[in-house]
Design a protein around this motif. Structure first.
Motif, PDB file in Angstrom:
ATOM      1  N   THR A   1      10.830 -19.977 -22.084  1.00 14.35           N
ATOM      2  CA  THR A   1       9.569 -20.680 -22.305  1.00 14.35           C
ATOM      3  C   THR A   1       9.446 -21.914 -21.427  1.00 14.35           C
ATOM      4  O   THR A   1       8.465 -22.645 -21.518  1.00 14.35           O
ATOM      5  CB  THR A   1       9.435 -21.102 -23.784  1.00 14.35           C
ATOM      6  N   THR A   2      10.426 -22.132 -20.576  1.00 17.69           N
ATOM      7  CA  THR A   2      10.375 -23.306 -19.707  1.00 17.69           C
ATOM      8  C   THR A   2       9.687 -23.012 -18.383  1.00 17.69           C
ATOM      9  O   THR A   2       9.328 -23.921 -17.660  1.00 17.69           O
ATOM     10  CB  THR A   2      11.797 -23.842 -19.423  1.00 17.69           C
ATOM     11  N   SER A   3       9.515 -21.738 -18.047  1.00 21.40           N
ATOM     12  CA  SER A   3       8.832 -21.391 -16.800  1.00 21.40           C
ATOM     13  C   SER A   3       7.365 -21.740 -16.917  1.00 21.40           C
ATOM     14  O   SER A   3       6.741 -21.550 -17.950  1.00 21.40           O
ATOM     15  CB  SER A   3       8.969 -19.901 -16.510  1.00 21.40           C
ATOM     16  N   LYS A   4       6.811 -22.218 -15.827  1.00 21.58           N
ATOM     17  CA  LYS A   4       5.395 -22.549 -15.815  1.00 21.58           C
ATOM     18  C   LYS A   4       4.672 -21.573 -14.914  1.00 21.58           C
ATOM     19  O   LYS A   4       5.118 -21.266 -13.822  1.00 21.58           O
ATOM     20  CB  LYS A   4       5.182 -23.972 -15.311  1.00 21.58           C
ATOM     21  N   ILE A   5       3.572 -21.098 -15.397  1.00 23.95           N
ATOM     22  CA  ILE A   5       2.743 -20.194 -14.616  1.00 23.95           C
ATOM     23  C   ILE A   5       1.619 -21.010 -14.018  1.00 23.95           C
ATOM     24  O   ILE A   5       0.931 -21.761 -14.723  1.00 23.95           O
ATOM     25  CB  ILE A   5       2.170 -19.071 -15.500  1.00 23.95           C
ATOM     26  N   HIS A   6       1.456 -20.876 -12.725  1.00 26.37           N
ATOM     27  CA  HIS A   6       0.389 -21.605 -12.032  1.00 26.37           C
ATOM     28  C   HIS A   6      -0.758 -20.645 -11.759  1.00 26.37           C
ATOM     29  O   HIS A   6      -0.596 -19.661 -11.061  1.00 26.37           O
ATOM     30  CB  HIS A   6       0.901 -22.203 -10.721  1.00 26.37           C
TER      31      HIS A   6
END
Length: 106
Positions: free
Chosen positions: A15-20
């Motif tokens: 859940t730490t990945s960020k989607i741009h």
């Protein structure tokens, strides 16, 4: 009586990945002056197709006349293209050469 309980496998989710997600590019609809389209017709188009208030439409029509062009709206590409087609269709149906072009805003 025995109950058969199966263990469900649990998968860890990162859940730490960020989607741009990029915002769609925006385009200015630019209306151009010509010597044949009456200013009253330009005002009507600005009100009917671009949903400007009457005073804003009058101000924009005067700016188009003085500066030879003015930005009349900013939209995503599909809507900008639709506005351009509607403007050209409406003006041609009334016998006027009113022209709009698109310029990338971003």
């Amino acid at each position: 009586m025995t109950m058969n309980v199966q263990n469900e496998s649990v998968t860890d989710v990162d859940t730490t990945s960020k989607i741009h997600i990029e915002e769609p590019k925006r385009y200015y609809v630019v209306m151009h002056n010509d010597d044949q389209t009456p200013i009253d017709f330009v005002v009507k188009v600005l009100i009917d197709l671009y949903h400007h208030e009457e005073q804003t439409a009058n101000d924009l029509a005067n700016k188009i006349h003085i500066d030879q062009k003015a930005i009349v709206g900013m939209y995503n590409l599909e809507i900008a293209e639709q506005k351009m087609e509607e403007t050209h269709g409406t003006s041609r149906a009334h016998g006027y050469p009113l022209t709009v072009t698109l310029e990338q805003a971003d």
